[in-house]
Design a protein around this motif. Sequence first.
Motif, PDB file in Angstrom:
ATOM      1  N   UNK A   1      30.251  40.107  38.072  1.00  0.00           N
ATOM      2  CA  UNK A   1      30.768  39.359  38.930  1.00  0.00           C
ATOM      3  C   UNK A   1      32.382  38.775  39.027  1.00  0.00           C
ATOM      4  N   UNK A   2      32.026  38.838  40.308  1.00  0.00           N
ATOM      5  CA  UNK A   2      33.575  38.453  40.522  1.00  0.00           C
ATOM      6  C   UNK A   2      34.210  37.578  40.754  1.00  0.00           C
TER       7      UNK A   2
ATOM      8  N   UNK B   1      48.622  47.072  57.790  1.00  0.00           N
ATOM      9  CA  UNK B   1      47.605  46.853  57.632  1.00  0.00           C
ATOM     10  C   UNK B   1      47.717  45.452  57.012  1.00  0.00           C
ATOM     11  N   UNK B   2      46.979  44.686  56.751  1.00  0.00           N
ATOM     12  CA  UNK B   2      46.418  43.053  56.282  1.00  0.00           C
ATOM     13  C   UNK B   2      45.813  43.967  55.103  1.00  0.00           C
ATOM     14  N   UNK B   3      46.014  43.022  53.783  1.00  0.00           N
ATOM     15  CA  UNK B   3      45.848  44.176  52.497  1.00  0.00           C
ATOM     16  C   UNK B   3      45.282  42.244  52.165  1.00  0.00           C
ATOM     17  N   UNK B   4      43.972  42.773  51.371  1.00  0.00           N
ATOM     18  CA  UNK B   4      43.271  41.092  50.319  1.00  0.00           C
ATOM     19  C   UNK B   4      43.035  41.926  49.349  1.00  0.00           C
ATOM     20  N   UNK B   5      43.519  41.258  48.412  1.00  0.00           N
ATOM     21  CA  UNK B   5      42.958  41.220  46.564  1.00  0.00           C
ATOM     22  C   UNK B   5      43.185  40.374  46.002  1.00  0.00           C
ATOM     23  N   UNK B   6      41.418  40.721  45.645  1.00  0.00           N
ATOM     24  CA  UNK B   6      40.544  39.615  44.309  1.00  0.00           C
ATOM     25  C   UNK B   6      41.021  39.718  42.823  1.00  0.00           C
ATOM     26  N   UNK B   7      41.964  39.042  42.423  1.00  0.00           N
ATOM     27  CA  UNK B   7      42.525  39.293  40.763  1.00  0.00           C
ATOM     28  C   UNK B   7      41.631  37.835  39.885  1.00  0.00           C
TER      29      UNK B   7
ATOM     30  N   UNK C   1      39.105  43.831  43.397  1.00  0.00           N
ATOM     31  CA  UNK C   1      38.766  44.450  43.620  1.00  0.00           C
ATOM     32  C   UNK C   1      39.682  43.746  45.548  1.00  0.00           C
ATOM     33  N   UNK C   2      39.416  45.406  46.307  1.00  0.00           N
ATOM     34  CA  UNK C   2      40.937  45.372  46.759  1.00  0.00           C
ATOM     35  C   UNK C   2      40.375  45.378  48.443  1.00  0.00           C
ATOM     36  N   UNK C   3      40.865  45.016  49.973  1.00  0.00           N
ATOM     37  CA  UNK C   3      40.658  45.458  51.556  1.00  0.00           C
ATOM     38  C   UNK C   3      41.014  45.321  52.030  1.00  0.00           C
ATOM     39  N   UNK C   4      41.966  46.708  53.014  1.00  0.00           N
ATOM     40  CA  UNK C   4      41.962  47.007  53.294  1.00  0.00           C
ATOM     41  C   UNK C   4      42.200  46.850  55.062  1.00  0.00           C
TER      42      UNK C   4
ATOM     43  N   UNK D   1      37.017  49.303  51.402  1.00  0.00           N
ATOM     44  CA  UNK D   1      37.339  48.992  50.128  1.00  0.00           C
ATOM     45  C   UNK D   1      37.865  49.607  49.313  1.00  0.00           C
ATOM     46  N   UNK D   2      38.832  49.219  48.154  1.00  0.00           N
ATOM     47  CA  UNK D   2      39.845  50.508  48.102  1.00  0.00           C
ATOM     48  C   UNK D   2      39.470  49.998  46.015  1.00  0.00           C
ATOM     49  N   UNK D   3      39.009  49.398  45.445  1.00  0.00           N
ATOM     50  CA  UNK D   3      38.595  49.429  43.904  1.00  0.00           C
ATOM     51  C   UNK D   3      37.044  48.714  44.377  1.00  0.00           C
TER      52      UNK D   3
END
Length: 143
Positions: free
Chosen positions: A11-12, A89-95, A103-106, A141-143
């Motif tokens: 679970x993230x 592009x706007x990147x959102x990276x959950x750490x 998880x990563x969204x572009x 969704x990149x990762x």
Amino acid sequence: MGQLSLPFTEIIPGYRFVVSLGGLLLGFQKISGVSREIETETYREGGLNTRVHIFPKYCGGERILRMEKGVCKGMGHPFYMVGEQIGGALGVIVMDGFGLPLKSYLFTGLLVKKWEVGELSAQQSGLLIEHFEVSYEDFEVLI
């Protein structure tokens, strides 16, 4: 009977994330609107009412990221330009807790739709919050 083992069981948490735009790191308190959906059309076969076919239709809904952050001194935030398209592009990276990406969204095809400053109130002490709405064409969704 054997147990079903799922490959994706971690679970993230959703409270550690970084937002970047063209090498610029942006801090936000909340982000919502990350979604993908499609409309469908149902077709019934003639003469045989026990079966229906479902076909995808064009995805006509607007996709909007809603973001909130505390107001900071200075100028130059890229989302102040309402009505402007944002290049790149706007990147959102959950750490995780160690700062490693989980998880990563572009997001691409960005257009600043709305900018709003939260309520100013002399009766309460609180943070002044900015609300942004950015329309996007697509995301990966990149990762």
